[in-house]
Scaffold this motif. Structure first.
Motif, PDB file in Angstrom:
ATOM      1  N   GLY A 529       0.924  -1.274   0.148  1.00 63.26           N
ATOM      2  CA  GLY A 529       0.064  -0.183  -0.088  1.00 63.26           C
ATOM      3  C   GLY A 529       0.792   1.058  -0.083  1.00 63.26           C
ATOM      4  N   ALA A 530       1.912   1.237   0.818  1.00 68.51           N
ATOM      5  CA  ALA A 530       2.721   2.290   0.900  1.00 68.51           C
ATOM      6  C   ALA A 530       3.482   2.680  -0.605  1.00 68.51           C
ATOM      7  CB  ALA A 530       3.810   2.234   1.855  1.00 68.51           C
ATOM      8  N   ALA A 531       3.935   1.593  -1.216  1.00 70.20           N
ATOM      9  CA  ALA A 531       4.345   1.652  -2.677  1.00 70.20           C
ATOM     10  C   ALA A 531       3.530   2.466  -3.716  1.00 70.20           C
ATOM     11  CB  ALA A 531       4.745   0.446  -3.311  1.00 70.20           C
ATOM     12  N   VAL A 532       2.016   1.942  -3.736  1.00 70.35           N
ATOM     13  CA  VAL A 532       1.164   2.663  -4.434  1.00 70.35           C
ATOM     14  C   VAL A 532       1.052   3.951  -4.127  1.00 70.35           C
ATOM     15  CG1 VAL A 532      -1.283   2.426  -4.944  1.00 70.35           C
ATOM     16  CG2 VAL A 532       0.027   0.422  -4.825  1.00 70.35           C
ATOM     17  N   ALA A 533       0.859   4.190  -2.836  1.00 69.60           N
ATOM     18  CA  ALA A 533       0.610   5.647  -2.115  1.00 69.60           C
ATOM     19  C   ALA A 533       1.812   6.726  -2.676  1.00 69.60           C
ATOM     20  CB  ALA A 533       0.399   5.626  -0.776  1.00 69.60           C
ATOM     21  N   GLU A 534       2.862   6.062  -2.545  1.00 73.99           N
ATOM     22  CA  GLU A 534       4.070   6.778  -2.866  1.00 73.99           C
ATOM     23  C   GLU A 534       4.172   7.280  -4.189  1.00 73.99           C
ATOM     24  OE1 GLU A 534       7.148   9.311  -2.256  1.00 73.99           O
ATOM     25  OE2 GLU A 534       5.934   8.460  -0.628  1.00 73.99           O
ATOM     26  N   ARG A 535       3.766   6.208  -5.148  1.00 68.71           N
ATOM     27  CA  ARG A 535       3.818   6.419  -6.530  1.00 68.71           C
ATOM     28  C   ARG A 535       2.877   7.602  -6.960  1.00 68.71           C
ATOM     29  NH1 ARG A 535       3.439   1.469  -8.016  1.00 68.71           N
ATOM     30  NH2 ARG A 535       0.996   1.342  -8.252  1.00 68.71           N
ATOM     31  N   ALA A 536       1.494   7.359  -6.294  1.00 74.96           N
ATOM     32  CA  ALA A 536       0.614   8.575  -6.643  1.00 74.96           C
ATOM     33  C   ALA A 536       1.005   9.982  -6.092  1.00 74.96           C
ATOM     34  CB  ALA A 536      -0.661   8.182  -5.623  1.00 74.96           C
ATOM     35  N   ARG A 537       1.859   9.843  -4.687  1.00 78.37           N
ATOM     36  CA  ARG A 537       2.271  11.281  -4.382  1.00 78.37           C
ATOM     37  C   ARG A 537       3.319  11.887  -5.163  1.00 78.37           C
ATOM     38  NH1 ARG A 537       6.169  13.350  -2.393  1.00 78.37           N
ATOM     39  NH2 ARG A 537       7.215  11.410  -2.720  1.00 78.37           N
ATOM     40  N   SER A 538       4.223  10.871  -5.418  1.00 82.49           N
ATOM     41  CA  SER A 538       5.169  11.544  -6.377  1.00 82.49           C
ATOM     42  C   SER A 538       4.737  12.096  -7.704  1.00 82.49           C
ATOM     43  CB  SER A 538       6.384  10.514  -6.805  1.00 82.49           C
ATOM     44  OG  SER A 538       7.228  10.871  -7.621  1.00 82.49           O
ATOM     45  N   ALA A 539       3.793  11.482  -8.345  1.00 85.37           N
ATOM     46  CA  ALA A 539       3.079  11.797  -9.640  1.00 85.37           C
ATOM     47  C   ALA A 539       2.612  13.277  -9.559  1.00 85.37           C
ATOM     48  CB  ALA A 539       2.078  10.586  -9.974  1.00 85.37           C
ATOM     49  N   VAL A 540       1.807  13.356  -8.427  1.00 88.61           N
ATOM     50  CA  VAL A 540       1.250  14.594  -8.161  1.00 88.61           C
ATOM     51  C   VAL A 540       2.449  15.802  -7.915  1.00 88.61           C
ATOM     52  CG1 VAL A 540      -0.399  16.151  -6.582  1.00 88.61           C
ATOM     53  CG2 VAL A 540      -0.881  13.845  -7.220  1.00 88.61           C
ATOM     54  N   GLU A 541       3.253  15.455  -7.214  1.00 95.67           N
ATOM     55  CA  GLU A 541       4.487  16.352  -7.020  1.00 95.67           C
ATOM     56  C   GLU A 541       4.938  16.758  -8.357  1.00 95.67           C
ATOM     57  OE1 GLU A 541       8.671  16.718  -4.130  1.00 95.67           O
ATOM     58  OE2 GLU A 541       7.669  14.653  -4.891  1.00 95.67           O
ATOM     59  N   ASN A 542       5.121  16.007  -9.347  1.00 96.26           N
ATOM     60  CA  ASN A 542       5.899  15.987 -10.584  1.00 96.26           C
ATOM     61  C   ASN A 542       4.696  16.809 -11.731  1.00 96.26           C
ATOM     62  OD1 ASN A 542       8.310  15.663  -9.563  1.00 96.26           O
ATOM     63  ND2 ASN A 542       7.729  13.401  -9.686  1.00 96.26           N
ATOM     64  N   MET A 543       3.714  17.028 -11.237  1.00 96.68           N
ATOM     65  CA  MET A 543       2.726  17.657 -12.224  1.00 96.68           C
ATOM     66  C   MET A 543       3.173  18.959 -12.744  1.00 96.68           C
ATOM     67  SD  MET A 543      -0.734  16.226 -10.725  1.00 96.68           S
ATOM     68  CE  MET A 543      -1.804  17.286 -11.969  1.00 96.68           C
ATOM     69  N   ARG A 544       2.623  19.189 -13.977  1.00 94.69           N
ATOM     70  CA  ARG A 544       3.049  20.384 -14.678  1.00 94.69           C
ATOM     71  C   ARG A 544       1.623  21.293 -14.755  1.00 94.69           C
ATOM     72  NH1 ARG A 544       7.172  19.527 -12.978  1.00 94.69           N
ATOM     73  NH2 ARG A 544       9.196  19.023 -14.022  1.00 94.69           N
ATOM     74  N   TRP A 545       1.583  22.259 -14.372  1.00 94.45           N
ATOM     75  CA  TRP A 545       0.251  22.972 -13.925  1.00 94.45           C
ATOM     76  C   TRP A 545      -0.266  24.179 -15.158  1.00 94.45           C
ATOM     77  CZ3 TRP A 545      -3.360  20.760 -11.078  1.00 94.45           C
ATOM     78  CH2 TRP A 545      -2.652  20.075 -10.108  1.00 94.45           C
ATOM     79  N   SER A 546       0.694  24.170 -16.530  1.00100.89           N
ATOM     80  CA  SER A 546       0.301  25.243 -17.262  1.00100.89           C
ATOM     81  C   SER A 546      -1.157  24.771 -18.044  1.00100.89           C
ATOM     82  CB  SER A 546       1.554  25.197 -18.298  1.00100.89           C
ATOM     83  OG  SER A 546       1.130  26.187 -19.523  1.00100.89           O
ATOM     84  N   PRO A 547      -1.849  25.704 -18.058  1.00103.15           N
ATOM     85  CA  PRO A 547      -1.662  27.335 -18.217  1.00103.15           C
ATOM     86  C   PRO A 547      -1.736  27.954 -16.897  1.00103.15           C
ATOM     87  CG  PRO A 547      -3.663  26.711 -19.179  1.00103.15           C
ATOM     88  CD  PRO A 547      -3.270  25.653 -18.911  1.00103.15           C
ATOM     89  N   LEU A 548      -2.356  27.175 -15.709  1.00102.38           N
ATOM     90  CA  LEU A 548      -2.444  27.908 -14.648  1.00102.38           C
ATOM     91  C   LEU A 548      -0.908  28.155 -13.889  1.00102.38           C
ATOM     92  CD1 LEU A 548      -4.781  25.032 -12.694  1.00102.38           C
ATOM     93  CD2 LEU A 548      -5.499  27.506 -13.834  1.00102.38           C
TER      94      LEU A 548
END
Length: 594
Positions: A529-548
């Motif tokens: 569960g920690a591996a799945v959660a960490e993967r999701a957390r990291s993916a959100v951290e590395n998101m690009r928000w353009s044009p916001l």
């Protein structure tokens, strides 16, 4: 006074006049009469009278009979004896006919005609025995004369009188007027022919009158039969009394001549009355058959049902009118078997043929639904049922069946099925809407809690484990305050899309409210569960928000794992505490429940 109250007076008057005329023609009691019409008048009157009227009619007959005999020169004793005989014959005839009014007398029924003839003969014989006691002449000759004249009088007068009495109301209503006119013309011709036959002695033409009676019977039924014989009896009696024409037998005495003519009249009656009754019964049966066919046609049209019959020996196939209509055809005679099978839809043709073959081979009824292709290209759904028809020896002779147009029913079933499918789809859509978060498209809080309870119940019953993750967007209020709620909504939507991309198909994510989400990972322990959660957390951290105009958005997570005996609220609370620690430790972290 109405007609019913005048009936006894009229009967008495007619009885008296006819009796006086007959006695005058036969020269009193020692003469020889051909027929005694007064007896027929008496019996006919009693048949037509209602039960309360009959005693008065008997009284009228008594008075008329006594005075007609007494006026002819008989003694009071002899006139009284003959009157008793006349009353007895009328009473016995009515009793033997079992008549209780005009509805009981019907010369269109063969059984009544036979009973009537026997009653007339028996009544004449009984009254002849009584009258012979008072006659004062040779018993045998007087008895024979009385018996035949009275019986003939009843048999000749009663049928036309009763038939005409029943026909009067129908004529007044305009019913059968054409038939009445036809009968009148026919009787006029018979009267002319009879006069010619009886008043010439050059050729033996008595058979001509018999032929005329048969024709009149065939054309007009019981009225033609009874009236034609009555006309012949009147003309022939007059000729016989005057010893003229066809009925004269040369040197033979008058008694024998009269007897011969009476036998001749009996022959006419015996030929005509039963024949007329049989014809009348045939006409009734034909009328009933026509009425039944009309009702059957109406029922078939209303129910859209036709019937058909296939004769095995000849191969003839009969279709009713409605069956032709169902096939989209006009009635045009027998229908070919192969053409009938070709009218079925190609996809249903083999099934129809198989069912009919099963009926022929096994003798068991079969039924099926199929489609018909009509000549105009339209399609009809039909229900067909077939049964085997057998002869008296048990051998199959035909297949009889019905065909029903069920296109409306099939259309109704299809509409109901479409409505049901639509209702199911709408219910499923409504259920989905009720369980879906409208902003992010994932399950809402109610659905998420239900899924959590379901996993707890399954693992409690069957064993196993699963992980629960609480996710919260870091500093989400500041994003709303700085960039607006529209930007905040976009942030939540994109975070959900990113997390869903990192989850397995069996994993679940739902929105608990605001910026808080719940993930359920079945079949994993804390490490997985920690591996799945960490993967999701990291993916959100590395998101690009353009044009916001956002540099970075992070999430914090708390994870708990199911253990035997734990409840859904306990799991949720444990994950929430872990999430609280992650927030306190600097955010953008995953913490496991202690």
């Amino acid at each position: 006074m109405n007609a019913q109250s005048l009936l006894p007076f009229v009967v008495g008057l007619i009885y008296y006049v006819l009796a006086a005329m007959a006695l005058d023609l036969t020269q009193g009691s020692e003469g020889i009469a051909t027929i005694w019409p007064s007896s027929g008048v008496a019996v006919a009157a009693l048949l037509l009278a209602s039960p309360p009227q009959r005693p008065i009619v008997y009284m009228a007959i008594l008075i008329a009979s006594f005075f007609s005999n007494y006026g002819a020169g008989m003694s009071a004793l002899q006139a009284g004896g003959f009157t008793i005989a006349n009353l007895v014959e009328a009473y016995v005839a009515i009793r033997l006919m079992n008549g209780s009014g005009r509805n009981a007398a019907s010369f269109t029924r063969p059984i009544f005609v036979a009973r009537f003839c026997l009653a007339a003969i028996a009544a004449g014989a009984l009254s002849g025995l009584i009258a012979s006691v008072f006659a004062g002449i040779a018993f045998a000759s007087f008895f024979q004369s009385w018996w035949t004249t009275v019986s003939l009088g009843i048999m000749l007068v009663v049928p036309p009188t009763v038939i005409l009495a029943e026909a009067v109301p129908l004529v007044r209503q305009g019913i059968k007027l054409k038939r009445v006119l036809r009968t009148t013309v026919m009787l006029g011709i018979i009267a002319v022919v009879s006069w010619i036959v009886f008043w010439q002695a050059s050729f033996p033409l008595l058979w001509v009158t018999l032929l005329g009676v048969m024709i009149a019977t065939y054309v007009s039924g019981p009225p033609g039969a009874s009236l034609s014989v009555l006309i012949i009896a009147i003309i022939g009696s007059y000729a016989t009394v005057h010893s003229e024409g066809q009925i004269s037998l040369g040197n033979v005495d008058r008694r024998t001549t009269v007897l011969f003519f009476q036998v001749y009249l009996l022959t006419l009656l015996a030929s005509a009355l039963p024949f007329a009754a049989l014809l009348a019964r045939r006409e009734r049966q034909l009328a009933e058959t026509r009425r039944g066919n009309r009702l059957l046609g109406m029922a078939e049209r209303a129910a859209k049902v036709g019937h058909w019959r296939y004769a095995m020996a000849t191969g003839d196939l009969f279709f009713s009118r409605q069956t032709y209509r169902i096939h989209g055809l006009t009635k045009s005679g027998p229908f070919d078997q192969k053409a009938a099978l070709r009218s079925y839809h190609p996809a249903d043709r083999l099934r129809a043929e198989s069912n009919l073959r099963t009926t022929m081979e096994s003798g068991e009824p079969t039924a099926f639904e199929a489609r018909l292709m009509n000549p105009d290209g339209s399609e009809r759904h039909v229900y067909v049922r077939a049964e085997l028809e057998k002869a008296d020896d048990g051998k199959p002779v035909a297949i009889f069946g019905i065909i029903q147009d069920v296109s409306d029913q099939v259309a109704s079933r299809q509409e109901l099925e479409e409505a049901r499918s639509k209702a199911v789809a709408e219910a499923a859509h409504a259920s989905m809407l009720a369980e879906t978060d409208q902003l992010t498209g994932v399950a809402n809080r109610r659905k998420a809690m239900a899924v959590l309870e379901e996993h707890v119940a399954n693992c409690s019953r069957m064993g196993g484990s699963f992980a629960v993750i609480m996710l919260d967007v870091d500093r989400f209020k500041s994003i709303n305050d700085a960039h607006g709620h529209v930007a905040g909504d976009i942030v939540l939507q994109r975070i959900v899309e990113t997390c869903c991309a990192t989850l397995r198909d069996s994993d679940f994510i739902g929105r608990l409210g605001g910026e808080e989400f719940l993930m359920i990972l079945p079949g994993v322990a804390a490490e997985g569960g920690a591996a799945v959660a960490e993967r999701a957390r990291s993916a959100v951290e590395n998101m690009r928000w353009s044009p916001l105009e956002l540099r970075q958005v992070t999430v914090s997570m708390g994870l708990s794992v199911y253990e035997t005996g734990k409840t859904a609220p306990e799991l949720l609370q444990a994950a929430d505490h872990a999430l609280y620690r992650a927030k306190n430790q600097g955010r953008n972290l995953l913490c496991l429940a202690a």
